[in-house]
Design an enzyme around this catalytic site. Structure first.
Site, PDB file in Angstrom:
ATOM      1  N   CYS A  15      -8.182  11.543  -3.494  1.00 31.11           N
ATOM      2  CA  CYS A  15      -7.157  12.241  -3.010  1.00 31.11           C
ATOM      3  C   CYS A  15      -6.083  13.109  -4.333  1.00 31.11           C
ATOM      4  O   CYS A  15      -6.495  13.103  -5.601  1.00 31.11           O
ATOM      5  CB  CYS A  15      -5.550  10.972  -2.618  1.00 31.11           C
ATOM      6  SG  CYS A  15      -3.711  11.842  -2.504  1.00 31.11           S
ATOM      7  N   ARG A  61       6.765  11.715   1.687  1.00 29.73           N
ATOM      8  CA  ARG A  61       5.560  12.218   2.246  1.00 29.73           C
ATOM      9  C   ARG A  61       5.853  11.445   3.832  1.00 29.73           C
ATOM     10  O   ARG A  61       4.572  11.684   4.115  1.00 29.73           O
ATOM     11  CB  ARG A  61       4.734  11.136   1.575  1.00 29.73           C
ATOM     12  CG  ARG A  61       4.661  11.110  -0.025  1.00 29.73           C
ATOM     13  CD  ARG A  61       3.332  10.487  -0.562  1.00 29.73           C
ATOM     14  NE  ARG A  61       3.037  11.090  -1.919  1.00 29.73           N
ATOM     15  CZ  ARG A  61       3.075  10.263  -2.941  1.00 29.73           C
ATOM     16  NH1 ARG A  61       2.969   8.774  -2.749  1.00 29.73           N
ATOM     17  NH2 ARG A  61       3.284  10.632  -4.485  1.00 29.73           N
ATOM     18  N   ARG A  63       3.504   3.588  -6.854  1.00 32.29           N
ATOM     19  CA  ARG A  63       3.999   4.904  -7.544  1.00 32.29           C
ATOM     20  C   ARG A  63       4.339   3.868  -9.023  1.00 32.29           C
ATOM     21  O   ARG A  63       3.985   5.372  -9.585  1.00 32.29           O
ATOM     22  CB  ARG A  63       5.617   4.731  -7.080  1.00 32.29           C
ATOM     23  CG  ARG A  63       5.893   5.014  -5.567  1.00 32.29           C
ATOM     24  CD  ARG A  63       4.708   5.869  -5.601  1.00 32.29           C
ATOM     25  NE  ARG A  63       5.616   6.619  -3.671  1.00 32.29           N
ATOM     26  CZ  ARG A  63       4.356   6.385  -2.684  1.00 32.29           C
ATOM     27  NH1 ARG A  63       3.178   5.978  -3.349  1.00 32.29           N
ATOM     28  NH2 ARG A  63       5.031   6.497  -1.400  1.00 32.29           N
ATOM     29  N   SER A  82       0.688  -2.380  -2.383  1.00 34.93           N
ATOM     30  CA  SER A  82       1.853  -3.208  -3.534  1.00 34.93           C
ATOM     31  C   SER A  82       2.780  -4.146  -3.243  1.00 34.93           C
ATOM     32  O   SER A  82       2.793  -5.054  -4.073  1.00 34.93           O
ATOM     33  CB  SER A  82       1.913  -2.161  -4.443  1.00 34.93           C
ATOM     34  OG  SER A  82       2.907  -0.944  -3.653  1.00 34.93           O
ATOM     35  N   GLU A  94      -4.814   8.880  15.722  1.00 32.91           N
ATOM     36  CA  GLU A  94      -5.377   9.923  14.188  1.00 32.91           C
ATOM     37  C   GLU A  94      -6.752   9.124  14.189  1.00 32.91           C
ATOM     38  O   GLU A  94      -7.584   9.766  12.956  1.00 32.91           O
ATOM     39  CB  GLU A  94      -4.357   8.643  13.204  1.00 32.91           C
ATOM     40  CG  GLU A  94      -3.022   9.986  12.796  1.00 32.91           C
ATOM     41  CD  GLU A  94      -3.160  11.046  12.066  1.00 32.91           C
ATOM     42  OE1 GLU A  94      -4.459  11.328  11.673  1.00 32.91           O
ATOM     43  OE2 GLU A  94      -2.237  11.779  12.319  1.00 32.91           O
ATOM     44  N   LYS A 132      -3.400   1.026   6.694  1.00 40.04           N
ATOM     45  CA  LYS A 132      -2.538   0.590   5.724  1.00 40.04           C
ATOM     46  C   LYS A 132      -0.802   1.110   5.496  1.00 40.04           C
ATOM     47  O   LYS A 132      -0.932   1.782   6.550  1.00 40.04           O
ATOM     48  CB  LYS A 132      -2.675   1.574   4.312  1.00 40.04           C
ATOM     49  CG  LYS A 132      -1.897   1.533   2.817  1.00 40.04           C
ATOM     50  CD  LYS A 132      -2.754   2.480   2.583  1.00 40.04           C
ATOM     51  CE  LYS A 132      -2.340   2.564   0.889  1.00 40.04           C
ATOM     52  NZ  LYS A 132      -2.388   3.337  -0.282  1.00 40.04           N
ATOM     53  N   LYS A 136      -2.369   5.735   8.166  1.00 40.92           N
ATOM     54  CA  LYS A 136      -1.349   5.457   6.778  1.00 40.92           C
ATOM     55  C   LYS A 136      -0.088   5.966   7.039  1.00 40.92           C
ATOM     56  O   LYS A 136       0.254   6.643   7.264  1.00 40.92           O
ATOM     57  CB  LYS A 136      -1.732   6.180   5.883  1.00 40.92           C
ATOM     58  CG  LYS A 136      -1.482   5.372   3.536  1.00 40.92           C
ATOM     59  CD  LYS A 136      -2.097   6.797   2.928  1.00 40.92           C
ATOM     60  CE  LYS A 136      -0.998   6.516   1.999  1.00 40.92           C
ATOM     61  NZ  LYS A 136      -1.872   6.991   0.693  1.00 40.92           N
TER      62      LYS A 136
END
Length: 326
Positions: A123, A220, A208, A277, A236, A251, A198
């Site tokens: 990415c 995003r 972040r 996270s 997807e 995710k 995602k």
């Protein structure tokens, strides 16, 4: 009078040994992928704890080698790398530079532990000055112009020795672009673990800070999926498989177990899930306050992923779980 024919489920729960004998799902070292954040720095002792993720760190190459060495000794089989470059720019050039920090880390780990599966997050967001996952023009993330840079990033990672590339950007068509570029460069045997499903999730907050990749404007949501959507996840996944994905990832994890199950039921490819996270930080915070049994909750959450149908689990708890399993 007690009926003689009612179901006695407790017969198979009478002891730990009996429960283990009939257990339907189990977590093993083979299932786990440990994420690491590697920072470009001349300070070999650099090891900065991520405040919102207790027990997780930004690491210099030297400290990464030390951490991975300890984990390998405890049974680590796989890891995934995220890079924090010394300098960022609008095009994220350090993502695809042969001397980029992730490429350096891949070479280091593969030289030390050839059998370790090293995955690379493919990415641009960690490398762009604006924090978005693609080229930005007129405050909008451009899809097609970004594909070439993602393909270059994947090839640079494969050239460094990555066993798996993992595009996480959610640009349309990126799997096809990456597959074509890898094949053309001679890396036909490097698989793609696509972040196929995602979501634009609020659970990414601590990441972040960890990757220093917060968007400098907007969000995003125009390229990551809308959380209320489930049928879209199948579209997807189909698109990525048709473009050449070898592993499909969902995710985040626990809030999307229904999606993990749908992907499992609809496709026979390996399925990965990312315990992100925010999930990690919530468990850690509750444990630090004495509200839960940390180890028990960790294992229960990982078993939930297996029960939902996941084959692979990316989790920041990997190092701790390996010690438990050992």
């Amino acid at each position: 009078m007690i009926p003689a024919d009612f179901y006695r489920g407790r017969r198979l729960r009478s002891s730990l040994t009996m429960r283990e004998l009939v257990r339907e799902n189990a977590v093993t070292a083979n299932d786990l992928i440990m994420p690491y954040f590697v920072a470009e720095t001349d300070d070999e002792s650099f090891m900065k704890e991520i405040s919102s993720m207790p027990g997780q760190y930004q690491l210099s190459l030297k400290q990464l080698e030390k951490k991975v060495g300890e984990a390998v000794a405890n049974g680590l089989k796989s890891c995934i790398l995220f890079g924090i470059p010394a300098e960022k720019d609008e095009m994220g050039t350090q993502a695809y530079a042969d001397a980029g920090i992730v490429q350096k880390a891949i070479r280091l780990l593969k030289d030390r532990w050839p059998e370790l599966i090293v995955c690379a997050d493919t990415c641009l967001c960690e490398y762009t000055s604006h924090g978005h996952c693609g080229i930005v023009q007129h405050d909008y993330v451009q899809n097609d112009p970004t594909l070439n840079l993602l393909a270059k990033t994947a090839v640079a990672q494969a050239r460094a020795g990555a066993d798996v590339v993992a595009p996480s950007d959610m640009m349309d068509g990126r799997v096809a672009a990456i597959r074509d570029a890898l094949d053309e460069a001679g890396f036909i045997n490097v698989p793609i673990m696509s972040y196929a499903v995602k979501y634009a999730s609020a659970f990414y907050g601590p990441f972040r800070e960890a990757a220093e990749s917060a968007p400098q404007f907007g969000d995003r949501k125009t390229y990551q999926m809308d959380p209320p959507n489930a049928r879209e996840a199948m579209r997807e996944a189909v698109a990525d498989l048709e473009e050449g994905a070898d592993i499909l990832m969902v995710k985040p994890g626990l809030p999307y177990l229904d999606i993990v199950r749908q992907v499992r039921d609809n496709f026979d490819t390996p399925v990965a899930v990312y315990q992100v996270s925010g999930e990690y930080s919530m468990i850690k915070a509750a444990a630090l306050n004495g509200w839960i049994d940390e180890q028990a909750v960790i294992m229960e959450s990982l078993v939930a992923f297996k029960r939902a149908g996941a084959d692979l689990i990316l989790t920041y708890f990997t190092e701790d779980v390996l010690k438990t399993l050992k």
